[in-house]
Motif scaffolding. Structure first.
Motif, PDB file in Angstrom:
ATOM      1  N   ALA A  95     -34.063 -20.507  46.764  1.00  0.00           N
ATOM      2  CA  ALA A  95     -33.564 -19.126  46.796  1.00  0.00           C
ATOM      3  C   ALA A  95     -32.771 -18.787  45.530  1.00  0.00           C
ATOM      4  O   ALA A  95     -33.038 -17.753  44.898  1.00  0.00           O
ATOM      5  N   PRO A  96     -31.800 -19.656  45.111  1.00  0.00           N
ATOM      6  CA  PRO A  96     -31.088 -19.329  43.863  1.00  0.00           C
ATOM      7  C   PRO A  96     -32.016 -19.277  42.652  1.00  0.00           C
ATOM      8  O   PRO A  96     -31.840 -18.445  41.769  1.00  0.00           O
ATOM      9  N   ALA A 143     -35.216 -18.422  42.650  1.00  0.00           N
ATOM     10  CA  ALA A 143     -35.987 -17.172  42.716  1.00  0.00           C
ATOM     11  C   ALA A 143     -35.119 -15.998  42.264  1.00  0.00           C
ATOM     12  O   ALA A 143     -35.577 -15.118  41.520  1.00  0.00           O
ATOM     13  N   GLU A 144     -33.860 -16.038  42.671  1.00  0.00           N
ATOM     14  CA  GLU A 144     -32.931 -14.952  42.300  1.00  0.00           C
ATOM     15  C   GLU A 144     -32.690 -14.952  40.783  1.00  0.00           C
ATOM     16  O   GLU A 144     -32.727 -13.897  40.144  1.00  0.00           O
ATOM     17  N   ALA A 145     -32.459 -16.166  40.248  1.00  0.00           N
ATOM     18  CA  ALA A 145     -32.211 -16.273  38.804  1.00  0.00           C
ATOM     19  C   ALA A 145     -33.432 -15.821  38.015  1.00  0.00           C
ATOM     20  O   ALA A 145     -33.318 -15.108  37.014  1.00  0.00           O
ATOM     21  N   ALA A 174     -35.776 -13.738  38.984  1.00  0.00           N
ATOM     22  CA  ALA A 174     -35.945 -12.283  39.108  1.00  0.00           C
ATOM     23  C   ALA A 174     -34.978 -11.563  38.174  1.00  0.00           C
ATOM     24  O   ALA A 174     -35.343 -10.574  37.520  1.00  0.00           O
ATOM     25  N   GLY A 175     -33.746 -12.100  38.094  1.00  0.00           N
ATOM     26  CA  GLY A 175     -32.741 -11.487  37.211  1.00  0.00           C
ATOM     27  C   GLY A 175     -33.166 -11.548  35.757  1.00  0.00           C
ATOM     28  O   GLY A 175     -33.093 -10.547  35.039  1.00  0.00           O
ATOM     29  N   ARG A 219     -35.998  -9.275  34.983  1.00  0.00           N
ATOM     30  CA  ARG A 219     -35.551  -7.871  34.934  1.00  0.00           C
ATOM     31  C   ARG A 219     -34.833  -7.560  33.613  1.00  0.00           C
ATOM     32  O   ARG A 219     -35.043  -6.521  33.015  1.00  0.00           O
TER      33      ARG A 219
END
Lengths: 199, 240
Positions: A42-43, A45-47, A49-50, A53
């Motif tokens: 999860a972290p 995937a978040e990193a 995506a960030g 972006r």
């Protein structure tokens, strides 16, 4: 194949495209991620995506940053009048790891290549010449690869900056730290001999 | 299938993560490609630099396969990289060979001339050798210039032009009112030592015409490699 399996297979396929990974190692990595979904996946995937972006090219030097101007270019302490020219962002990161250069950079994004028909216009060479004039640069350090294309590019840049009054230097070539002469190729040995210094 | 030969390395391309596809020019097999396992590794990358002289062993199950090379260094030519003109000349030579030579077609005379040219690049005055090498390249590939006598009068003196159509020399008398349509024939094209770099640049413009208009056109839509233009530009800038 169920939807879940199809998604996992798609992830494996995407991971296998990364450098250093093949289908088997991608499968192992995905299994590892699934097993540690909360702590790692999860972290991650978040990193990702960030970064997807926000990552962009620095408008000044070509480094990868999350703002229009990268940290190095916006740091006033690094306005030393020195610009280090590198081929790629990976080379910039390598120079930064060394922590011995405190000036700014210019990323070309490649080298002149006869094989791939890359010319000066495809590289940021005119932009470099403009920077040198604008920023009052005293020295341009050419930190390009010791290859035919790298050195051809170095000569081209040196010529493009002739008449600007800026000092153009290049990294020394020779025996690497920990290197044993017996294992060096003759090109490196002769370059090292030419660049010998008083001891 | 396997063979072993000496080779001049023309180009290197990464293949996968650690291998490389190299193109070499050998005396007995001509331009030949093959995979080098570990060619992108730290150990082999310094050896596999274009212009290096290698000892290669090629093997494949069938002759028409791409095959694998085992390459060992014989001579690195990285000492030429410090000299802007020599590096430009080296790049132009390698790029032209990679561009123009048919695959697996031996050209031992051209190979020997290329070796001599690359050796001469260590000393001043080698661009005149490069000009003779380009003439030989054209000749070996079937586009040789006949500069022995005037195509119009048969005279062998006062030769001043080259016909862009036939590639034959034309004397001043034979050219007459057509002179403006002919290519220049500086004395260095006839083997004399060039008086200056401007004369050499003129001669290379003439060989360049045949490389571009005959050879490249015959080979397909790709233009003459940019490396040659960069070398000629450098020579011309020095001539001014």
């Amino acid at each position: 194949m169920s939807d879940a399996t199809r998604e996992i297979e798609a992830l494996i396929e995407l991971m296998a495209r990364l450098p250093g990974l093949g289908p088997r190692s991608a499968r192992r990595a995905v299994l590892h991620l699934i097993k540690r979904r909360g702590q790692v996946m999860a972290p991650l995937a978040e990193a990702m995506a960030g970064v997807a972006r926000n990552a962009r090219e620095c408008a000044v030097c070509g480094n990868i940053a999350t703002s229009d101007i990268c940290d190095i270019c916006s740091d006033e302490r690094r306005a030393t009048g020195e610009i280090c020219v590198v081929e790629d962002v990976a080379d910039l990161w390598a120079m930064e790891r060394g922590q011995s250069f405190r000036g700014r950079y210019h990323v070309l994004g490649g080298t002149l290549s006869a094989l791939d028909a890359v010319g000066p216009d495809e590289l940021g060479i005119p932009r470099l010449a403009a920077r040198v004039a604008q920023e009052g640069t005293r020295e341009v350090i050419l930190a390009l690869n010791a290859t035919v294309d790298g050195q051809t590019t170095a000569h081209y840049i040196a010529e493009a900056l002739e008449g600007t009054g800026v000092a153009v230097t290049s990294l020394a070539q020779g025996v690497p730290i920990g290197g044993e002469l017996d294992y060096l190729d003759d090109g490196t040995i002769s370059a090292a001999l030419r660049a010998r210094k008083r001891f | 299938m396997d063979w072993r030969d000496e080779a001049l390395l023309l180009s290197v391309r990464p293949h996968g993560e650690s291998a490389a596809i190299i193109e070499v020019f050998t005396p007995s097999k001509g331009r030949h490609a093959g995979v080098v396992r570990g060619g992108a590794s730290r150990r082999l990358a310094p050896v596999l630099q274009p212009g290096s002289q290698l000892s290669v062993a090629w093997s494949a199950r069938l002759e028409e396969h791409l095959g694998h090379f085992i390459a060992e260094p014989v001579l690195s030519r990285s000492f030429l990289w410090q000299d802007r003109l020599a590096l430009a000349g080296l790049s132009a030579t390698l790029a032209l060979l990679a561009f123009a030579l048919p695959e697996r077609d031996p050209h031992p005379t051209l190979y020997a001339a290329t070796q001599a040219l690359l050796t001469s690049m260590e000393v001043e005055g080698w661009p005149a050798d490069y000009l003779q090498w380009e003439l030989l390249l054209l000749e070996e590939l079937g586009f040789g210039l006949d500069l022995s006598a005037c195509a119009v009068t048969g005279d062998s003196d006062d030769l001043a032009y080259v016909s862009p159509k036939s590639g034959r020399a034309v004397s001043r008398r034979g050219a007459g009112e057509w002179a403006s349509r002919l290519l220049p024939l500086p004395p260095c094209l006839l083997g004399e030592t060039p008086t200056d770099e401007a004369e050499l640049a003129d001669a290379l413009a003439t060989t360049g015409f045949f490389l571009e208009d005959r050879l490249a056109r015959e080979l397909g839509p790709a233009p003459i490699p940019e490396a040659r233009r960069r070398f000629i530009d450098l020579l011309q800038r020095r001539a001014k």
